[in-house]
Scaffold this motif. Sequence first.
Motif, PDB file in Angstrom:
ATOM      1  N   THR A 195       0.940  -1.015  -0.108  1.00  0.00           N
ATOM      2  CA  THR A 195       0.067  -0.067  -0.072  1.00  0.00           C
ATOM      3  C   THR A 195       0.629   1.330  -0.007  1.00  0.00           C
ATOM      4  OG1 THR A 195      -1.672  -1.388   1.265  1.00  0.00           O
ATOM      5  CG2 THR A 195      -1.895   1.301   1.141  1.00  0.00           C
ATOM      6  N   HIS A 196       0.312   2.178  -0.895  1.00  0.00           N
ATOM      7  CA  HIS A 196       1.139   3.495  -1.092  1.00  0.00           C
ATOM      8  C   HIS A 196      -0.064   4.508  -1.351  1.00  0.00           C
ATOM      9  CE1 HIS A 196       3.874   6.777  -1.636  1.00  0.00           C
ATOM     10  NE2 HIS A 196       3.331   6.969  -2.971  1.00  0.00           N
ATOM     11  N   ASP A 197      -0.090   5.372  -0.175  1.00  0.00           N
ATOM     12  CA  ASP A 197      -0.764   6.590  -0.482  1.00  0.00           C
ATOM     13  C   ASP A 197      -2.328   6.296  -0.820  1.00  0.00           C
ATOM     14  OD1 ASP A 197      -1.369   9.368  -0.485  1.00  0.00           O
ATOM     15  OD2 ASP A 197      -0.864   9.691  -2.839  1.00  0.00           O
ATOM     16  N   GLY A 198      -2.733   5.399   0.043  1.00  0.00           N
ATOM     17  CA  GLY A 198      -4.227   4.929  -0.074  1.00  0.00           C
ATOM     18  C   GLY A 198      -4.368   3.979  -1.371  1.00  0.00           C
ATOM     19  N   THR A 199      -3.482   3.476  -2.038  1.00  0.00           N
ATOM     20  CA  THR A 199      -3.655   2.593  -3.105  1.00  0.00           C
ATOM     21  C   THR A 199      -2.991   1.342  -2.765  1.00  0.00           C
ATOM     22  OG1 THR A 199      -3.726   4.436  -4.643  1.00  0.00           O
ATOM     23  CG2 THR A 199      -3.254   2.260  -5.672  1.00  0.00           C
ATOM     24  N   THR A 200      -3.632   0.118  -3.149  1.00  0.00           N
ATOM     25  CA  THR A 200      -3.143  -1.088  -2.865  1.00  0.00           C
ATOM     26  C   THR A 200      -2.806  -2.109  -4.030  1.00  0.00           C
ATOM     27  OG1 THR A 200      -4.144  -1.000  -0.401  1.00  0.00           O
ATOM     28  CG2 THR A 200      -3.532  -3.111  -1.252  1.00  0.00           C
ATOM     29  N   TRP A 213       7.224   1.806  -7.129  1.00  0.00           N
ATOM     30  CA  TRP A 213       5.765   1.627  -7.012  1.00  0.00           C
ATOM     31  C   TRP A 213       5.123   1.276  -8.322  1.00  0.00           C
ATOM     32  CZ3 TRP A 213       2.428   0.302  -4.082  1.00  0.00           C
ATOM     33  CH2 TRP A 213       0.905   0.798  -4.163  1.00  0.00           C
TER      34      TRP A 213
END
Length: 436
Positions: free
Chosen positions: A314-319, A354
């Motif tokens: 997960t990064h910045d709300g995205t998985t 990412w």
Amino acid sequence: MPPAQTSTTPALGGSRWNTFPTTRTMRARQFFTGAEPLLQGVVDALRSIDREVLEHQIHATLGLGTRETSLPLAVGPDSASAARELGAQAEKIGREIASWATATLDRLLTHRIPLPAGPLVVRSHCDGHLLTHRAADLLMGSRGGPVAMQLYNEWLHQMVLLRDALLPFTNWQNVPLLVTPTGLRHIESARDSFLTELLVRQIRHTSIVDFARHAVTGTSGPAGYGFDHDGGTVLPAVIGTPPLTAPRHLLTWRPGPVAGDTITYVPESQDYYAAPCTLIDHLPPAAAAQGPVTGRVVIGPVVDGTRTARIAVTHDGTTAHLDLGQALRGHRFAHQTAATDAATVGNTRTAELWTALRAPGLLWTQDGDVTLEATGQDNLVALALLGRLYPDNVVLRPAGHHAGPAAAGTNGPGRLIVDLPDHDVMERQDSPLETQ
């Protein structure tokens, strides 16, 4: 001392050398203690004791490279990585069991175990363990005889089985082994298959897992990379540890609330050669992700005795989700740089972490080397990245080390070089498995 007897437990002595119930689990030291009556029987049956001879025998049997070794595994720098890891395990575990034996023998000479049912007389067929010349003279000569010899044979064989049952596990002292009234003899057939494959070919990971499953559960199951069993989970040791330094082939027992039937972990794709691939050169350009990328393992539902698992990053709300089985394949098959290799990498491009983690299919490169920076990432994120790369010509490189890879594969036209830390980036406990 051996496990305490109850009024319903047959007394030690005669043909009974243990008080094990029909089935139970025991850790290594518990089982060793439970087998002590056999060693007491040897002491009682010998007309005179030579402590040094018996001490040398157990070291020779459990050691590697001796005339009397029970594991004729020749390990060197050119050996397969699985053989090197399992050989190191055999040396370490064997030395520990031998040290227990030395201390126990010293104790039994002055503080004997009572045998209420009389002296032990156990029929133990020859298991092919070679004795030193002095041990053969002690046990089979005028000071010994058939009773002493068969008691010692049974004890020695149980110690060999104990050592071998623990070989797949990094935390071997904590593994709950299945034990029956015949000790660990129930793993003999599985052990024969496991050692045969280890000695004659590059052993498959599924074979290591299958033998570990026999040692813990007493049964086989579908081919996979790990399993759940009542009270815990067995999965590769790299999960939650630095991929650069973690064992590639060994397993770790993780206690937990898992209960019920034994469940096997299987990869989503059995044949990664058939999986869709994407050229890393075709990924859209992107700036480096700002902020942390986190990872956790999420296990799927049980279907016909098997389940899959994914690493959710997960990064910045995205998985994004990556198959754990493929990530573990990537770790096993990756090459590593050698600290003494002074060659330069040459014309190397970079790819953004990412963007790579979210790419479709498995990534590969067609022209030259591509570097992916994962030095500041969580261990699970780094492992997940290996699940996104086609496992051919992937090279793991320590952070700050700019030497070229040693012994990289030649099947692919380019290399994917992953820069990794050689230590835990985040000081934390291993992530628990989460259920979908």
